[in-house]
Design an enzyme around this catalytic site. Structure first.
Site, PDB file in Angstrom:
ATOM      1  N   LYS A 100       0.807  -1.228   0.000  1.00 15.83           N
ATOM      2  CA  LYS A 100       0.000   0.000   0.000  1.00 15.83           C
ATOM      3  C   LYS A 100       0.836   1.272   0.000  1.00 15.83           C
ATOM      4  CE  LYS A 100      -4.176  -1.913   0.282  1.00 15.83           C
ATOM      5  NZ  LYS A 100      -5.220  -1.730  -0.742  1.00 15.83           N
ATOM      6  N   GLU A 122     -10.392   5.375   3.162  1.00 12.66           N
ATOM      7  CA  GLU A 122     -10.959   4.243   3.877  1.00 12.66           C
ATOM      8  C   GLU A 122      -9.867   3.210   4.113  1.00 12.66           C
ATOM      9  OE1 GLU A 122      -9.865   2.398   0.379  1.00 12.66           O
ATOM     10  OE2 GLU A 122     -10.791   4.370   0.577  1.00 12.66           O
ATOM     11  N   SER A 389       1.808  -9.717  -0.599  1.00 11.28           N
ATOM     12  CA  SER A 389       1.470  -8.295  -0.560  1.00 11.28           C
ATOM     13  C   SER A 389       1.643  -7.643   0.799  1.00 11.28           C
ATOM     14  CB  SER A 389       0.021  -8.101  -1.043  1.00 11.28           C
ATOM     15  OG  SER A 389      -0.868  -8.876  -0.255  1.00 11.28           O
TER      16      SER A 389
END
Length: 428
Positions: A100, A122, A389
């Site tokens: 991210k 969010e 990830s």
């Protein structure tokens, strides 16, 4: 390091001028917000041609995030499972512990260039929230994070991290109190003041240009991985596997391999408690075309078009939609969309931890589970590249409380715990 935004994007990978991937994508938002979104699009198109911006982004990805992240050959896991060799793209080693941070750095840099004072977003599993709070602290912007009440309790360590970093965490108590409701709340907050703040969407979803923009910032993962796996394995991989909720980590790694027809691509959705139950979030597998949060894509919805409640053990995957490019790649058959159950994900979570000393995020565990399943049926010289990830620090307390280790150690008479556990996986 090479900046992925400077590379030529192929036609499979690029939306048209209206932000559409085939019939999917676009922008379905109120006219007043469309004006603001057009401004974001123009600003993004300008910065990706700006050498100063690209240099700053590249410098931060290298010196701050820690890129390039390594590719690791999971030899013990590969040997235990049998069949193909499993390699891991280690996005879990990035600063903040997941992929991210790649797009958050880009989005906050863009926000600062546009003169915004605040970023809002969010988050489900909290990884996007932590990454955005980190980037905002680094670059001096205010930050509000909207998070469902259920996820706040489930992902307490990440909530603490966001607060320490200076973000305001807004608890969303309506609806299912999870990711979809957090997105609703964040969009509403954005509508209240689209001038001084910008909504930094956490995946390849939302109105144009966000599916394109987040994908482009994440494409650094694929650019690196394509080079690294050829250096390590001597060829392109036979398969690339990534988990899919909204789909940012998957689009990031898939983007570099879309033109390589010999490379099979697999997106792994959460089957939850089973695809034959209401408790899953397998949007591509079970969804139909609809509009949600300003874009057209495949959605989990009822016959009247009402969005259905979704479920996954992984908070970052329990979203009722999917990025429009994923829907497009599914319809043209370029990416295979499979699924993994909660049980399979937890088995992969424990199995990778014991065999390689790597504790994966529950989201990533879905991709690992599918790679394990695939590997058994492939020859030993086949190569599977998994996008790991994120790391599982955020999930440890939840998993240990709800999925006790003893239930996953398959013990036979005079058995050897996890040796038998892995034999169990191999036999499945």
């Amino acid at each position: 390091m090479q900046n992925p935004l400077t590379k030529e994007i192929n036609t499979t990978n690029a939306p048209d001028k209206d932000g559409r991937f085939g019939e999917f994508g676009g922008s379905y938002i109120p006219p007043e917000l469309q004006t603001v979104m057009d401004e974001v699009t123009r600003a993004y198109e300008k910065i990706v041609q700006d050498p100063v911006f690209l240099t700053e982004l590249s410098d931060l990805l290298h010196h701050y995030v820690g890129r390039p992240s390594p590719v690791y050959h999971a030899k013990r896991l590969s040997e235990a499972v049998g069949g193909a060799q499993i390699y891991l793209k280690r996005e879990d080693l990035n600063h903040t512990g997941a992929h991210k941070i790649n797009h958050c750095i880009g989005e906050v840099l863009l926000a600062k260039r546009m003169g915004k004072k605040k970023v809002i977003a969010e988050t489900g599993a909290g990884q996007h929230g932590v990454a955005l709070a980190t980037a905002a602290a680094l670059l001096g912007l205010e930050c509000d994070i909207y998070m469902g009440e259920v996820d706040i309790k489930k992902e307490a360590p990440n909530v603490s991290r966001m607060k320490i970093l200076g973000a305001t965490v807004v608890s969303v108590t309506r609806g299912t109190r999870t990711l979809k409701d957090a997105v609703d709340a964040a969009f509403e907050a954005y509508l209240e003041d689209p001038i001084d703040q910008i909504y930094c969407i956490g995946s390849v979803v939302g109105p144009h240009p966000f599916p394109m923009m987040v994908r482009d910032f994440q494409s650094v993962v694929g650019v690196e991985a394509r080079r690294q796996i050829q250096e390590m394995a001597g060829s392109l991989p036979d398969a690339v596997v990534a988990c899919v909720g909204g789909g940012s980590n998957a689009m990031g790694i898939f983007s570099a391999f879309l033109d390589d027809e010999e490379v099979e691509l697999y997106g792994v959705e959460p089957a939850g408690k089973g695809l034959d139950t209401p408790y899953h979030a397998a949007t591509v597998t079970k969804g139909s075309v609809g509009i949600l949060h300003g874009f057209k894509s495949l959605l989990l919805q009822d016959e009247s078009g009402e969005v259905l409640p979704v479920y996954s053990i992984a908070s970052g995957l329990d979203y009722p939609g999917v990025g429009p490019q994923h829907s497009f790649l599914h319809t043209i058959g370029r990416v295979h969309y499979e699924s993994a159950t909660d049980r399979e994900a937890v088995e992969a979570f424990y199995g990778l931890s014991r065999m390689e000393g790597i504790i994966p995020a529950l989201e990533s565990s879905h991709a690992v589970a599918h790679a394990i399943k695939m590997a058994k049926d492939l020859p030993k010289d086949a190569v599977i590249l998994v996008n790991l990830s994120g790391r599982g620090d955020k999930d440890i307390d939840y998993v240990m409380e709800h999925y006790p280790l003893v239930d996953y150690e398959v013990r036979h008479e005079n058995g050897n715990g996890f040796r038998d556990f892995l034999a169990h996986i191999k036999e499945k």
